[in-house]
Design a protein around this motif. Structure first.
Motif, short mmCIF file in Angstrom:
data_model
loop_
_atom_site.label_atom_id
_atom_site.label_comp_id
_atom_site.label_asym_id
_atom_site.label_seq_id
_atom_site.Cartn_x
_atom_site.Cartn_y
_atom_site.Cartn_z
N PRO A 175 40.65 -3.10 43.05
CA PRO A 175 41.40 -3.71 41.95
C PRO A 175 42.90 -3.52 42.08
O PRO A 175 43.67 -4.43 41.75
CB PRO A 175 40.85 -2.99 40.71
CG PRO A 175 39.47 -2.62 41.10
CD PRO A 175 39.55 -2.26 42.56
N LEU A 176 43.34 -2.37 42.56
CA LEU A 176 44.78 -2.16 42.73
C LEU A 176 45.37 -3.23 43.64
O LEU A 176 46.42 -3.81 43.34
CB LEU A 176 45.05 -0.77 43.31
CG LEU A 176 46.54 -0.43 43.48
CD1 LEU A 176 46.81 1.03 43.13
CD2 LEU A 176 47.03 -0.68 44.90
N GLU A 177 44.67 -3.54 44.73
CA GLU A 177 45.17 -4.57 45.64
C GLU A 177 45.14 -5.95 45.00
O GLU A 177 46.06 -6.76 45.19
CB GLU A 177 44.32 -4.57 46.92
CG GLU A 177 44.51 -3.33 47.77
CD GLU A 177 43.47 -3.24 48.86
OE1 GLU A 177 43.61 -3.95 49.88
OE2 GLU A 177 42.51 -2.47 48.71
N GLU A 178 44.10 -6.23 44.21
CA GLU A 178 44.03 -7.53 43.52
C GLU A 178 45.20 -7.67 42.54
O GLU A 178 45.75 -8.76 42.36
CB GLU A 178 42.69 -7.70 42.80
CG GLU A 178 41.46 -7.72 43.70
CD GLU A 178 41.34 -8.95 44.59
OE1 GLU A 178 42.34 -9.69 44.78
OE2 GLU A 178 40.24 -9.18 45.12
N HIS A 179 45.60 -6.58 41.91
CA HIS A 179 46.76 -6.63 41.01
C HIS A 179 48.06 -6.84 41.79
O HIS A 179 48.98 -7.50 41.30
CB HIS A 179 46.82 -5.37 40.15
CG HIS A 179 45.92 -5.41 38.95
ND1 HIS A 179 46.22 -6.15 37.83
CD2 HIS A 179 44.72 -4.84 38.71
CE1 HIS A 179 45.26 -6.01 36.93
NE2 HIS A 179 44.33 -5.22 37.45
N VAL A 287 39.79 -8.34 37.29
CA VAL A 287 40.35 -9.04 38.45
C VAL A 287 39.25 -9.88 39.09
O VAL A 287 38.06 -9.61 38.91
CB VAL A 287 40.91 -8.05 39.51
CG1 VAL A 287 42.20 -7.42 39.03
CG2 VAL A 287 39.89 -6.96 39.85
N VAL A 288 39.67 -10.91 39.82
CA VAL A 288 38.71 -11.77 40.53
C VAL A 288 39.20 -12.00 41.96
O VAL A 288 40.37 -11.77 42.27
CB VAL A 288 38.57 -13.14 39.83
CG1 VAL A 288 37.81 -13.01 38.52
CG2 VAL A 288 39.92 -13.81 39.61
N PRO A 289 38.31 -12.46 42.83
CA PRO A 289 38.74 -12.80 44.20
C PRO A 289 39.72 -13.97 44.18
O PRO A 289 39.84 -14.69 43.18
CB PRO A 289 37.43 -13.20 44.90
CG PRO A 289 36.33 -12.67 44.04
CD PRO A 289 36.86 -12.66 42.64
N ASP A 290 40.40 -14.16 45.29
CA ASP A 290 41.45 -15.19 45.38
C ASP A 290 40.96 -16.57 44.99
O ASP A 290 41.70 -17.34 44.37
CB ASP A 290 42.01 -15.24 46.81
CG ASP A 290 42.90 -14.04 47.12
OD1 ASP A 290 43.19 -13.26 46.20
OD2 ASP A 290 43.28 -13.87 48.30
N ARG A 291 39.71 -16.91 45.33
CA ARG A 291 39.21 -18.27 45.08
C ARG A 291 39.16 -18.60 43.59
O ARG A 291 39.09 -19.78 43.21
CB ARG A 291 37.83 -18.47 45.72
CG ARG A 291 36.74 -17.61 45.11
CD ARG A 291 35.40 -17.72 45.86
NE ARG A 291 34.42 -16.83 45.28
CZ ARG A 291 33.69 -17.10 44.20
NH1 ARG A 291 33.85 -18.27 43.58
NH2 ARG A 291 32.82 -16.23 43.74
N LEU A 292 39.19 -17.57 42.73
CA LEU A 292 39.10 -17.80 41.29
C LEU A 292 40.38 -17.43 40.53
O LEU A 292 40.40 -17.43 39.31
CB LEU A 292 37.93 -16.99 40.70
CG LEU A 292 36.53 -17.37 41.20
CD1 LEU A 292 35.49 -16.42 40.64
CD2 LEU A 292 36.19 -18.81 40.83
N LYS A 293 41.45 -17.14 41.28
CA LYS A 293 42.67 -16.66 40.61
C LYS A 293 43.48 -17.76 39.94
O LYS A 293 44.38 -17.48 39.15
CB LYS A 293 43.57 -15.91 41.61
CG LYS A 293 43.12 -14.48 41.90
CD LYS A 293 44.20 -13.72 42.66
CE LYS A 293 43.83 -12.26 42.85
NZ LYS A 293 42.78 -12.04 43.82
N GLY A 294 43.22 -19.01 40.26
CA GLY A 294 44.04 -20.12 39.78
C GLY A 294 44.23 -20.14 38.28
O GLY A 294 45.36 -20.20 37.77
N ALA A 295 43.13 -20.05 37.52
CA ALA A 295 43.22 -20.11 36.06
C ALA A 295 43.98 -18.92 35.50
O ALA A 295 44.79 -19.04 34.58
CB ALA A 295 41.82 -20.17 35.44
#
Length: 505
Positions: A175-179, A287-295
């Motif tokens: 999660p830290l990296e996703e942030h 947090v979500v993976p990159d493919r779902l970050k758009g919204a």
């Protein structure tokens, strides 16, 4: 009666005698329930945006381009022990094979976890066998022990921010990296700087700093940004004293006072220490993976744009009030703004003379502001948005927990149950006044919104005091606006099996 040793303890923590007395008074008197006016909804208090999202995004992009300082603030100190509650229970159970649906799902889909490769390696190191070999032999508990215990991955004691959540072709992310990625996508300032602040526990700080040292350059290069990442710990001066069930000071076996962390509301102090114009706040596990970050990225910019637009209008009105050059019609316009845009109403304003009304408006406009994303209620545990009465007689938007509502009152209980939305902890905060000075955020805490719970220590019952929650009572006297955001922007991980949801795969 305080001893010399007690006074020394208080001094070391930075807690004054008057603060201690204040805490003891809270135990004796308890906290009042909040009086509700209505649950907030799209019809009453929650903005529903449709075609305006692009314009609010543009407002935000313009604001960032003007050189304002933005910080992304992530409370990240929580240990993941609750996330593995079910698996700890399995370790301690009398049976040895998965029995509950939760346990069966964990083992049936264990390969899908982003941490599986690490778990497999730990099993080989500890037992000389791969996960699949241990499972085939009926050795389920050694697999769980390798995941949770210190000799293995120690996931049962680590904070959520350091666990591997998502799998990518080039490895897994925490999660830290996703942030870090999110920060680059919506909190990037002019010039490519990304300021991020994580609140962590003292025992885990070095691990967070180590992961940032290892990974930040990779993401900086990937997104063409420069990270400025800082950490802080909950201040010991925000700890609260424990008492017995009779409200006497609780002492440990050595006769020393027992203090406990004051809950996430204590982080208002950490937030107050930041040098920023606008602060994004979001929980570590959402947090979500990159493919779902758009919204997520779109709506973070949208609610930030809403904040900037409202703040600019409030600033204009405050300058007008300062000048003294205003008409009664202009005061009525300001009142409409406070009532219709900031959703803050007070019946007594109808009787105010123009000078009194100007004083009232200045007081209501000159305070921190937050815009909070709200998602449709799908049964997740946690707080929700309400219109509630304040001590000064106003009715304003508040985020409330169920513990703040009198469930023995049928009317209040019905309002709670009719709530259409849920608080995902998706905040954007404006923390400077119209002259550019920082607000002192602790001044805006409603101290009457704390919480008392029962705990135990060394087999003895005690009462613990939690400070007003960070997005509940700690921000009670801010201007608050709610905006409906898509449910797909809310993907918390409360249990390890939540990582098996499609959103985390």
């Amino acid at each position: 009666m305080l001893t010399a040793e007690d006074r020394k303890q208080l001094e070391e923590k930075g807690i004054s005698g008057s603060q201690l007395n204040e805490q003891l008074a809270c135990f004796r008197s308890g906290f009042p329930y909040l009086k509700l006016s209505a649950p907030a909804s799209v019809e009453k208090g929650i903005l529903q945006l449709s075609g305006e999202t692009a314009s609010y995004e543009a407002v935000w992009e313009q604001y960032v381009g003007e050189g304002h300082k933005v910080v992304k603030f992530v409370p990240a100190s929580g240990a993941a022990s609750r996330m593995f509650k079910n698996m700890f229970a399995f370790l301690q159970a009398e049976y040895d094979e998965p029995t509950t649906d939760f346990e069966k799902k964990f083992f049936a889909e264990v390969h899908r976890f982003a941490f599986f490769d690490d778990l497999d390696a730990a099993c080989v190191r500890l037992h000389g066998k791969h996960v699949d070999e241990l499972v085939a032999a009926g050795a389920f508990k050694p697999v769980v022990a390798a995941l949770l215990e210190k000799d293995g991955l120690n996931y049962g004691q680590l904070p959520k921010g350091l666990l591997k959540f998502h799998r990518y072709p080039n490895g897994a992310r925490t999660p830290l990296e996703e942030h870090l990625v999110e920060g680059a996508l919506y909190a990037q300032m002019a010039g490519g700087n990304v300021h991020m602040h994580f609140t962590v526990s003292k025992e885990h700080r070095a691990l967070f700093e180590q992961l940032v040292a290892e990974k930040s350059a990779e993401y900086a290069q990937k997104f063409g940004v420069t990270y400025d990442i800082s950490f802080s710990e909950q201040k010991s001066a925000t700890d609260t004293v424990a008492v017995t069930l009779d409200n006497e000071l609780f002492r440990d076996d050595n006769g020393r006072l027992v203090f406990r962390p004051g809950g996430h509301g204590a982080l208002i102090e950490n937030l107050n220490d930041l040098d920023a114009d606008v602060v994004f706040i979001k929980n570590i596990d959402n947090v979500v993976p990159d493919r779902l970050k758009g919204a997520t990225v779109t709506y973070k910019k949208v609610i930030a744009g809403v904040l900037v637009q409202l703040q600019r209008q409030a600033y204009d009105y405050l300058r007008k009030l300062d000048s003294g050059m205003y008409s009664m019609d202009e005061l009525r316009e300001m009142l409409q703004f406070v009532q219709k845009k900031l959703f803050c109403k007070n019946p007594s304003t109808k009787t105010l003379e123009d000078t009194e009304l100007a004083i009232y408006l200045r007081q209501k406009l000159n305070r921190p502001i937050r815009v909070c994303g709200m998602v449709r209620n799908v049964g997740e545990p946690g707080g929700g948005p309400f219109l509630a009465y304040n001590p000064d007689g106003t009715i304003s938007l508040q985020i409330l927990e169920s513990s703040q509502i009198d469930m023995s009152d049928p009317e209040a209980k019905a309002m709670f149950e009719k709530g259409t939305h849920f608080n995902p902890v998706d905040l954007v905060c404006g923390v400077r006044d119209y002259k550019g000075a920082k607000f002192n955020l602790p001044d805006y805490v409603d101290k009457a919104t704390g919480f008392i719970s029962q705990k135990s220590k060394s087999g003895r019952e005690l009462k613990a005091l939690e400070l007003p929650g960070l997005w509940n009572g700690a921000m009670s006297n801010w201007n608050t606006v709610f905006v409906e955001v898509p449910l797909e922007t809310f993907n918390p991980v409360k249990t390890v099996n939540d990582l098996l949801r499609e959103q985390h795969q």
